[in-house]
Scaffold this motif. Structure first.
Motif, mmCIF file in Angstrom:
data_model
loop_
_atom_site.group_PDB
_atom_site.id
_atom_site.type_symbol
_atom_site.label_atom_id
_atom_site.label_comp_id
_atom_site.label_asym_id
_atom_site.label_seq_id
_atom_site.Cartn_x
_atom_site.Cartn_y
_atom_site.Cartn_z
ATOM 1 N N LEU A 290 0.831 -1.207 0.000
ATOM 2 C CA LEU A 290 0.000 0.000 0.000
ATOM 3 C C LEU A 290 0.866 1.258 0.000
ATOM 4 O O LEU A 290 0.636 2.190 -0.781
ATOM 5 C CB LEU A 290 -0.917 -0.015 1.218
ATOM 6 N N ILE A 291 1.888 1.292 0.852
ATOM 7 C CA ILE A 291 2.779 2.460 0.911
ATOM 8 C C ILE A 291 3.547 2.614 -0.395
ATOM 9 O O ILE A 291 3.687 3.724 -0.935
ATOM 10 C CB ILE A 291 3.750 2.322 2.099
ATOM 11 N N ALA A 292 4.022 1.484 -0.945
ATOM 12 C CA ALA A 292 4.782 1.547 -2.203
ATOM 13 C C ALA A 292 3.919 2.071 -3.340
ATOM 14 O O ALA A 292 4.379 2.886 -4.163
ATOM 15 C CB ALA A 292 5.321 0.161 -2.548
ATOM 16 N N LEU A 293 2.664 1.666 -3.403
ATOM 17 C CA LEU A 293 1.780 2.118 -4.471
ATOM 18 C C LEU A 293 1.473 3.606 -4.350
ATOM 19 O O LEU A 293 1.387 4.327 -5.358
ATOM 20 C CB LEU A 293 0.489 1.307 -4.463
ATOM 21 N N ILE A 294 1.287 4.096 -3.131
ATOM 22 C CA ILE A 294 1.032 5.529 -2.942
ATOM 23 C C ILE A 294 2.228 6.346 -3.416
ATOM 24 O O ILE A 294 2.081 7.337 -4.157
ATOM 25 C CB ILE A 294 0.714 5.819 -1.461
ATOM 26 N N LEU A 295 3.443 5.946 -3.018
ATOM 27 C CA LEU A 295 4.645 6.676 -3.413
ATOM 28 C C LEU A 295 4.896 6.573 -4.921
ATOM 29 O O LEU A 295 5.247 7.565 -5.577
ATOM 30 C CB LEU A 295 5.852 6.147 -2.634
ATOM 31 N N CYS A 296 4.692 5.378 -5.479
ATOM 32 C CA CYS A 296 4.942 5.196 -6.913
ATOM 33 C C CYS A 296 3.946 5.987 -7.752
ATOM 34 O O CYS A 296 4.308 6.568 -8.784
ATOM 35 C CB CYS A 296 4.863 3.710 -7.272
ATOM 36 N N ASN A 297 2.694 6.031 -7.312
ATOM 37 C CA ASN A 297 1.716 6.823 -8.036
ATOM 38 C C ASN A 297 2.091 8.303 -8.013
ATOM 39 O O ASN A 297 1.907 9.018 -9.016
ATOM 40 C CB ASN A 297 0.318 6.623 -7.439
ATOM 41 N N ALA A 298 2.622 8.772 -6.888
ATOM 42 C CA ALA A 298 3.029 10.181 -6.797
ATOM 43 C C ALA A 298 4.208 10.471 -7.729
ATOM 44 O O ALA A 298 4.227 11.492 -8.434
ATOM 45 C CB ALA A 298 3.400 10.518 -5.354
ATOM 46 N N ILE A 299 5.195 9.555 -7.759
ATOM 47 C CA ILE A 299 6.362 9.759 -8.631
ATOM 48 C C ILE A 299 5.947 9.706 -10.097
ATOM 49 O O ILE A 299 6.371 10.537 -10.919
ATOM 50 C CB ILE A 299 7.435 8.699 -8.314
ATOM 51 N N PHE A 300 5.088 8.751 -10.441
ATOM 52 C CA PHE A 300 4.634 8.643 -11.824
ATOM 53 C C PHE A 300 3.800 9.858 -12.229
ATOM 54 O O PHE A 300 3.848 10.296 -13.374
ATOM 55 C CB PHE A 300 3.827 7.355 -12.006
ATOM 56 N N ALA A 301 3.021 10.391 -11.273
ATOM 57 C CA ALA A 301 2.228 11.588 -11.577
ATOM 58 C C ALA A 301 3.132 12.768 -11.887
ATOM 59 O O ALA A 301 2.837 13.581 -12.786
ATOM 60 C CB ALA A 301 1.308 11.908 -10.398
ATOM 61 N N LEU A 302 4.259 12.878 -11.194
ATOM 62 C CA LEU A 302 5.209 13.955 -11.478
ATOM 63 C C LEU A 302 5.793 13.818 -12.873
ATOM 64 O O LEU A 302 5.834 14.785 -13.652
ATOM 65 C CB LEU A 302 6.326 13.946 -10.422
ATOM 66 N N GLN A 303 6.239 12.600 -13.222
ATOM 67 C CA GLN A 303 6.816 12.367 -14.550
ATOM 68 C C GLN A 303 5.779 12.584 -15.648
ATOM 69 O O GLN A 303 6.048 13.248 -16.657
ATOM 70 C CB GLN A 303 7.377 10.950 -14.628
ATOM 71 N N ASN A 304 4.581 12.060 -15.467
ATOM 72 C CA ASN A 304 3.538 12.224 -16.480
ATOM 73 C C ASN A 304 3.097 13.678 -16.597
ATOM 74 O O ASN A 304 2.730 14.139 -17.681
ATOM 75 C CB ASN A 304 2.340 11.329 -16.144
#
Length: 509
Positions: free
Chosen positions: A250-264
């Motif tokens: 759950l924590i990994a998905l929240i952080l990864c979604n945030a990083i991917f949102a920045l790149q996208n």
């Protein structure tokens, strides 16, 4: 009709009894080796054209005859696919069609060992093992492998009684030749030099390679997966279970979604909206630097999703995790789309190459793989279903590419987007265009007919003439003749004259 149906199994049984014999396969292999010698070898060395398709069709026919498949079996699908690849090799031979044909033939002879034709991992594993071990097939049948092992070394003792008679025949034969003028004349009249002139290095290499390919297909051994292999019921180490607990995922998905949102978000601003880049960075540089790393990122993300939502995992049915997974998969699809747009922009600014075209196709397959992951989650499918779907898509794309004129497409794109003719790209790279082979001839003709700069038109005419002569020379030899080359040569118009560039006239008062 009933009697015919009753005779059909008898006929297949008789044919199988005849074709399964060792010496029948040996004769068939010898015929194919001699056919390869006639089709591919000339005094100057190896050469292949549409003759490769003829040899492929002959190999398919013999393998099919030796296999004697049952009507309605999966063998027919492989046979039809292989027949299409034979036509591709006859039309315009290429390495991709040859590799796919080998795979189809290997799967055809390994068909009895499959657990299921719809098991892509099983097929890939057996195909890989068979390809890696096919060179051992002749040695296995000669008994050399067994003689070399300690367990069967005692069998070598059985050859000991042959040593004395062979030695005696050679010894007394030489003595008789020395003592008998008739035998001496016969022996000296034998031209050993002509034999060695025939047995050239090229011929021996061709015989050895063809013999290995043919013999491995005719004498394929059974290859089985280890017992107990399963996609979904594999034991997972306890440390891996703790690593992918509900909280950690759950924590990994929240952080990864945030990083991917920045790149996208950056891609959406600078790549899709076309905003001015900071620090003097050009859009070509921005596009080129990110394409391949983003694809690697997407692949790692896909692997993480598969592990996190594997069957039996604690996070499999967690609503929060599934929602974040869907969001992350959507971001990954957008990420792949951005990578595709980056590559397209870079191609538009520079040129199209085989590597960049292959990258675009690969990115499309990655995006399709993410769609399949979503479908697997929504439909509750197994890992086997996901692997089979990706494998089917990849094979389908590769099969279609084996029939496509990729060189001609790349050449046509580059000349129409070159800066010389008003396109967005750079100056036409004529050496690369010529390296694509005779398929680039129509592109050169198009470029010359529209070129206003005389020096570049003359250079293009020189490249065009070289490619034309190369194609005409290949078509004169029946071994290197191809159907595609013949159609191309017949369709070429007379060499167009370049339109001379003239400086604009200035009005002098």
């Amino acid at each position: 009709m009933t009697s015919f149906n009753g005779l059909a199994p008898v006929g297949r049984a008789f044919l199988h009894h005849f074709t399964s014999r060792f010496w029948t396969k040996a004769v068939a292999a010898l015929v194919l080796v001699l056919l390869a010698d006639a089709l591919f070898l000339r005094p100057q060395g190896f050469i292949a054209g549409s003759t490769l398709g003829l040899f492929a069709a002959s190999l398919l026919a013999i393998v099919w005859l030796m296999r004697v498949p049952r009507p309605g079996s999966f063998d027919y699908a492989l046979g039809i696919a292989a027949l299409g690849l034979c036509f591709a090799l006859f039309n315009d031979p290429g390495p991709l069609a040859a590799i796919l044909l080998w795979s189809a033939l290997a799967l055809l002879v390994l068909r009895p060992t499959f657990r299921s034709p719809a098991d892509a991992r099983d097929l890939a594993l057996k195909l890989g093992i068979f390809t890696l071990t096919m060179s051992l097939s002749p040695f296995r049948d000669l008994g050399l492998l067994r003689l070399a092992s300690r367990r069967h070394r005692a069998q070598a003792i059985k050859l000991a009684p042959l040593i004395l008679p062979v030695t005696a025949v050679l010894l007394f034969g030489l003595l008789f030749i020395w003592a008998n003028p008739i035998l001496e004349d016969f022996a000296t009249s034998f031209d050993g030099g002509s034999l060695f002139a025939v047995l050239t290095i090229d011929r021996l290499i061709l015989w050895a390679f063809t013999g290995m390919i043919v013999w491995s297909l005719l004498r394929a051994s059974a290859i089985y997966l280890p017992k107990g292999a399963d996609y979904e019921a594999e034991k997972v180490d306890g440390r891996i279970v703790r690593l992918f607990s509900v909280q950690s995922v759950l924590i990994a998905l929240i952080l990864c979604n945030a990083i991917f949102a920045l790149q996208n978000g950056l891609d959406l601003t600078y790549l899709w909206a076309g905003e001015t880049l900071p620090n003097g960075l050009t859009h070509a540089q921005y596009a080129h630097r990110g394409a391949y790393p983003l694809i690697l990122t997407a692949l790692l993300a896909g692997a993480f999703v598969l592990v996190a939502l594997r069957r039996g995992a604690p996070s499999e049915h967690d609503v929060r995790i599934r929602a974040l997974i869907y969001l992350w998969l959507a971001q990954n699809v957008f990420l792949v789309a951005s990578a595709i747009l980056r590559t397209l922009n870079y191609i538009e600014d520079y040129s199209l190459t085989f590597l960049r075209l292959s990258a675009l196709i690969w990115m499309g397959l990655v995006a399709f793989g993410f769609v399949l992951i979503v479908a697997r989650i929504l439909m509750g499918k197994s890992g086997r279903w996901l692997i089979n779907g990706n494998a089917l898509a990849a094979v389908g794309v590769l099969y279609a590419m084996a029939f496509a004129d990729l060189s001609g497409f790349i050449a046509s794109y580059n000349v129409r987007h070159a800066g010389d003719v008003g396109g967005r790209g750079q100056t036409l790279d004529m050496p690369y265009l010529a390296s694509l082979g005779p398929a680039a001839l129509p592109a050169f003709d198009w470029f010359i007919s529209r070129m206003r700069d005389a020096p570049q038109a003359v250079a293009a005419m020189q490249y065009r003439q070289t490619l034309h002569d190369e194609l005409a020379l290949k078509q004169q030899d029946w071994r290197s003749w191809t159907w595609a080359g013949q159609r191309l040569l017949a369709s070429l118009p007379p060499l167009p004259a370049p339109r001379m560039w003239q400086a604009p006239q200035r009005n002098v008062p």
